[in-house]
Design an enzyme around this catalytic site. Sequence first.
Site, short mmCIF file in Angstrom:
data_model
loop_
_atom_site.label_atom_id
_atom_site.label_comp_id
_atom_site.label_asym_id
_atom_site.label_seq_id
_atom_site.Cartn_x
_atom_site.Cartn_y
_atom_site.Cartn_z
N GLU A 1 4.80 10.33 0.95
CA GLU A 1 5.78 9.99 1.99
C GLU A 1 7.09 10.73 1.78
O GLU A 1 8.17 10.14 1.82
CB GLU A 1 5.99 8.47 2.03
N GLU B 1 -3.04 5.35 5.03
CA GLU B 1 -2.74 3.98 4.62
C GLU B 1 -2.87 3.05 5.82
O GLU B 1 -1.93 2.86 6.58
CB GLU B 1 -1.33 3.87 4.00
#
Length: 660
Positions: free
Chosen positions: A202, A278
């Site tokens: 991320e 995710e």
Amino acid sequence: MAFNFHFRNLLGQLLLITLGASADLPTLYEYYTEGGINSGLSVDQPYFTLNGKNISIYSGAIHYFRVPPELWQDRLRKLRVTGVNTVETYIAWNIHEPQDGVFDFGDGGTELEAWADLPGFLRLAQQEDLFVVIRPGPYICGEWEFGGLPSWLLRNEGIQVRTRDPTFMSYVERYFGQLMPILTELQFTKGGPIIMVQVENEFGYSANIDLEYLQQLYDLYKSSGIVELLVSNDGTNAGQSGTLPGLLFQTADFGSDIQTCFETLEQMQPNKPVMDMEFYTGWLDHWTEEQHHTRDPNDFRDTYEQILAYPGSVNFYMFHGGTNWGFMNGANNGPGDNSNFQPVTTSYDYDAPLTEAGDYTTKYEAIRELMKQYNTIETYTPDPPEVKERRVYDSLDLNGQLRFEDILRQVPDKIDSDVPLSMEMLPINQNSGQSYGYIVYHQEGVNIPANSVLTITGHVRDTVMVLVNNVLLSNALTSRDRLDTFGYWRIENGNITLTTEALNGATLDLIVENWGRVGFGNFYYQYKGLTDSNSVFLNDEELSSWTIYPLEFKKSWNQNLGDWGSVEESQSGPALYKATLTIDDDDITDTFIDMRGWVRGFVIVNGIVLGRYASGLGPQQALYLPGPWLQKGDNEIIVFEHSLWPGSQIVFSKDPIYSS
Ligand SMILES: *[C@@H]1O[C@H](CO)[C@@H](O)[C@H](O)[C@H]1NC(C)=O
Ligand SMILES: *[C@@H]1O[C@H](CO)[C@@H](O)[C@H](O)[C@H]1NC(C)=O
């Protein structure tokens, strides 16, 4: 014997009938490696291929460092049962290099050696017929302590983690020099299980997006011999800010708005497959939250079906959450200071399809059904392992107490310093400082006038208990609103009035707990204890000349504590309490320890720190105790309680307990 034989035979026939064709189906590895391995995962067309054959990646996250190694196989098998073909795990640097230059990949003899056997976990995944998606970071978030980074990095003043800072990069290079030879050998095209490797994590959400750093990492992965598909992942709203288009294949993180998110990915990468890295099956809990987070199983099922129908590839985050053992939980924080600090609970159950204790759930069954429906590639899947019933052992009376001053006397290191030093800066652990646990700032012979005020400037990291002559004067953490009083992270420049009468030659102890370093977002200041932003004043005079005790609660130290006394009824202040769980039979199973009768602290079983409890903060009220950590005969259970002797026993529970 005869009955047993017939019974087994019958069972065998039943299995054959229910499995039907499944028993004749190829395993995943047979299917994908038949005729030899020529290529890994390819994204050169709008769908994934592996070794030239179509594949959708159906993956479930299981972090090896959150599961007792004795149970790795059970959890992996339960994943494969559903028809899912891949397991995903992060790699936690702080497990593998706990001290500066000291590495452990399963045989290094360090504190967390058991969890460090990453190669063992990866080989087990292959043995259980699973491919592997691996995310070595070096930053992983994962809501893990410091996002996976080792705390000793902070000894380099001004280090800029997650940037091209040469100091940071030199440590990354040294660590990757140890890690990458293990991973390269286990790549799919070399006959191993790893099909996909994620670089950083991320990065588009980093406060400091340094693409040169990302490029350097990419080069390092390449030069280390990683040949499988390299990917990045971010929320789709981060666009391409945290990736290297053309070099890293982009995946995304999302739990809803499936159509929109996949379309956004397709716009950024036309004619490529799409993957949700995710897909949130539930959510994590933080201390101070009122309720355990859950995700409705029907909503989960519907959303999963949208992913399959799209069609997209997916990684369940989490498939099985597990536990933040010991002191290894991460935390969140807001910008600026420590006032919005929020630690993650010990349990990382996540309301995932497979619970913390390995129970099957409605979501688990949903995955299994939908895989049967949507997965067009039929391979052999094993039968579901039986879940052994958990045991509620008889409640235990306490049989020993170790007063705080008797604990201090057994701490091997003590450091004299004019100013309070942070944990990280202590000259211990081969100059790696203290990573976890508690730190004690101690003074003797202090003259304390009546109604004296003790002030600590700045925010403590993260809580402080004040003891004068071994009596606890600060507020016990019995409820959430106490966090707004002296002693807790929210308070800046906090003060406390000591005794109404004057004391001469008193002892003063400031016991500071590190409640886990931030894993996501604001990474600006991660030192723990009293740091150089704190000064301690008694009335208007700054206190100096401290004796500092690192209270690390390492396994061998925990197991060799002596001087246990009998339990005093009216103890106020931190102490260790001991009980013995004697198991006479072979029925040694998992259990939970119900901590509702206690106030604040943590629990140790046979030397292993299980995790923290904070009954007044919620939501977690019971600690998972895996059966493999218990033995026939005597087991030692120790509780470090911060505040009052609650007159409690050690009480067990069959199931987790949450405050509501
Ligand atoms: C692979 O998947 C694509 C897209 O669904 C399809 O067009 C193609 O026929 C598939 N190939 C094989 C060999 O099944
Ligand atoms: C102690 O803290 C309180 C509350 O923040 C503040 O009002 C008071 O002035 C402080 N007292 C001293 C002596 O610093």
